[in-house]
Every structure is written in C-alpha cells, then in structure tokens.
Write a protein that holds these residues in place. Structure first.
Motif, short mmCIF file in Angstrom:
data_model
loop_
_atom_site.label_atom_id
_atom_site.label_comp_id
_atom_site.label_asym_id
_atom_site.label_seq_id
_atom_site.Cartn_x
_atom_site.Cartn_y
_atom_site.Cartn_z
N ASP A 133 -0.36 -12.00 -11.39
CA ASP A 133 0.93 -11.51 -11.83
C ASP A 133 1.98 -11.89 -10.79
N PRO A 134 3.21 -12.16 -11.22
CA PRO A 134 4.23 -12.65 -10.29
C PRO A 134 4.44 -11.77 -9.06
N ASP A 193 3.23 -13.15 -3.74
CA ASP A 193 3.76 -13.23 -2.38
C ASP A 193 2.74 -12.81 -1.33
N GLU A 194 1.92 -11.79 -1.65
CA GLU A 194 0.96 -11.32 -0.64
C GLU A 194 -0.09 -12.39 -0.33
N VAL A 195 -0.46 -13.19 -1.33
CA VAL A 195 -1.42 -14.27 -1.10
C VAL A 195 -0.76 -15.40 -0.31
N LEU A 196 0.48 -15.74 -0.68
CA LEU A 196 1.19 -16.80 0.04
C LEU A 196 1.42 -16.42 1.50
N GLN A 197 1.67 -15.14 1.77
CA GLN A 197 1.85 -14.70 3.15
C GLN A 197 0.57 -14.89 3.96
N ALA A 198 -0.58 -14.61 3.35
CA ALA A 198 -1.85 -14.82 4.04
C ALA A 198 -2.05 -16.30 4.33
N HIS A 224 2.19 -24.77 -7.57
CA HIS A 224 3.53 -24.97 -8.14
C HIS A 224 4.54 -24.05 -7.46
N GLU A 225 4.12 -23.42 -6.35
CA GLU A 225 5.02 -22.53 -5.61
C GLU A 225 5.91 -23.38 -4.71
N MET A 226 7.11 -23.70 -5.19
CA MET A 226 7.98 -24.62 -4.47
C MET A 226 8.51 -24.03 -3.16
N GLY A 227 8.69 -22.72 -3.12
CA GLY A 227 9.14 -22.10 -1.88
C GLY A 227 8.11 -22.29 -0.78
#
Length: 254
Positions: free
Chosen positions: A182-183, A187-192, A208-211
């Motif tokens: 879910d959107p 963020d918590e996974v990307l932070q890890a 596909h996470e461009m940020g």
C-alpha cells in the motif's frame, strides 16, 4: 581502480523463441547503487535473476566479484557448476522480491535465523544475536516474536530484507520491493534501503520509485525490449534523457 562487483558482457537470455535479453552490457562497482527502470517486459527482472543464476544465460558472460556466475571456464569453454557450488555462490547474493515469501509458521526472528543456521551452520545463539541486530537495523526491534500474519506488508518486506542480510551478502538485488505494498507503507521500506546504501552495500534495484532513483542511485539504467537504451547519473537520465523512448516512459511515471 577496484574490480566491478557485477560485470555483464553481451548477456542474452531466451525463453523458447522469445529473446528477453538482447546483449546486456553493464557493470556495477563495489558500493554502487544501480537502479533499473523500464516498462513491464523490458527484461529487468530476468536480468536480476540471471545475476544469481536463478535463470541461465544463453550467451555472453556474467560475473560477480570477479567470478563467473554459475560456470567455470576451461580453456575457451564454459562448464556449468554443480548445484551445490551454485548454491554456495548464490548465498553470497541477497535477493528481495516483490512478494515477501516469509515462512508463515515462523516468527520474524526465526525467519531471519533460518538460512544462516541451516546453510552456514551458524550456532543458534550467534544467529539470534545477529538477527536481533538486523531487525533493529530495519526498524523492527519490537517485532522479534511476531508472525508474518501479524505484520503489515511494509514490516514483512523489512523482515525479508533482514533475512537477506543475515547471509552477509556482498551484493543485494531488489526486484520491485515496494510494488506489492500500500502507498503509505512504501516509505518505510525505502528508508531501510537508503540506510543500506549509506552503509556502502552494493545494490541493484528494479523499481518505479523515481524519488528513490533520484536521491539514492549512483547510476540509472533505462531498459526496453531487452536492451539498455541509456544509462548515466540520475540527474542526467531522469531530467535530461537523450532518447525519445526514455522521455516517453518518464513522461508517464514522473
């Protein structure tokens, strides 16, 4: 200059008559984060699976840390390694998939300790200590005894990252690790993953996470129809793409 951690030279992969990879040539240096972008069916996930020999390449050469993946060279010929030797090499490469694939009957701690104890014969006490440190590292120190069904999708994916790290890999592969989330959990996974990048882990990430690509990647590679269309620094590829196919793709996802 150090040697590449990953080196692909003219890698081809076919499934029957369908040629999925059409001569991929690229390299990833130690400590580098490479992000692979491209539409569905462009060959990104297949290339990741070739890196740890989950898929066998049809031609070309693919090496990790200076050693051929899945093969040894005798003269001019390549001979496939025995499955036990392939498994030993594969254990040096961590892989995190779209779907978490945690063992549902095991706690988070047990999921992380399972492979080190069974594959590397690490004693339970040492494996438990390492697993606790890894779960804290991905922000889950309080979830040691939780079962997958008691965790959110983002928490399960972070356990999957800790599980991969428990084998002390020299390379981490991420195949769209946030696409099933879910959107608000992305963020918590990307932070890890960002923390891993800061610690110097060599990573190849299909996303596909461009940020994430813009902020964390050292190199962005755009693939389409089994070829590398263009590659370079994130600011160059994402903001000033040279190829029309890249511009068309980015116009739909940015």
């Amino acid at each position: 200059m150090s040697e590449p951690m990953v080196k692909a030279e003219g890698v081809h992969k076919r499934f029957g008559r369908l040629e999925v990879l059409k001569g991929i040539t690229l390299q990833v240096m130690p400590g580098e984060v490479m992000v692979l972008l491209g539409p569905s069916g462009s060959g990104k996930s297949t290339f990741l699976r070739c890196i740890n020999h989950l898929e066998k390449i049809n031609s070309g050469r693919l090496s990790v840390d200076g050693e051929l993946v899945g093969y040894r060279q005798v003269g001019d010929e390549l001979h496939e390694l025995r499955e036990s030797d392939i498994a030993r090499k594969r254990a040096e490469i961590g892989m995190v998939f779209q779907h978490f694939n945690l063992f549902p009957h095991m706690t988070a701690l047990e999921n992380v300790t399972c492979a080190p104890m069974r594959v590397k014969r690490i004693p339970r006490d040492r494996a438990n200590t390492s697993a606790r440190e890894l779960l804290a590292r991905v922000g889950l120190p309080e979830k040691l005894g939780a079962y997958p069904a008691q965790l959110s999708g983002g928490q399960q994916q972070r356990v999957a990252i800790a599980r991969a790290l428990a084998m002390e890999p020299k390379l981490m592969l991420f195949d769209e690790p946030t696409s099933a989330l879910d959107p608000e959990l992305v963020d918590e996974v990307l932070q890890a993953m960002q923390q891993l990048a800061r610690e110097g882990m060599t990573m190849i990430v299909v996303t596909h996470e461009m940020g994430f690509a813009r902020e964390v990647a050292d190199t962005v590679v755009f693939m389409d129809a089994g070829v590398v269309v263009e590659s370079g620094e994130p600011a160059s590829v994402l903001s000033r793409p040279r190829h029309e196919r890249t511009r068309s793709f980015l116009s739909k996802v940015l």
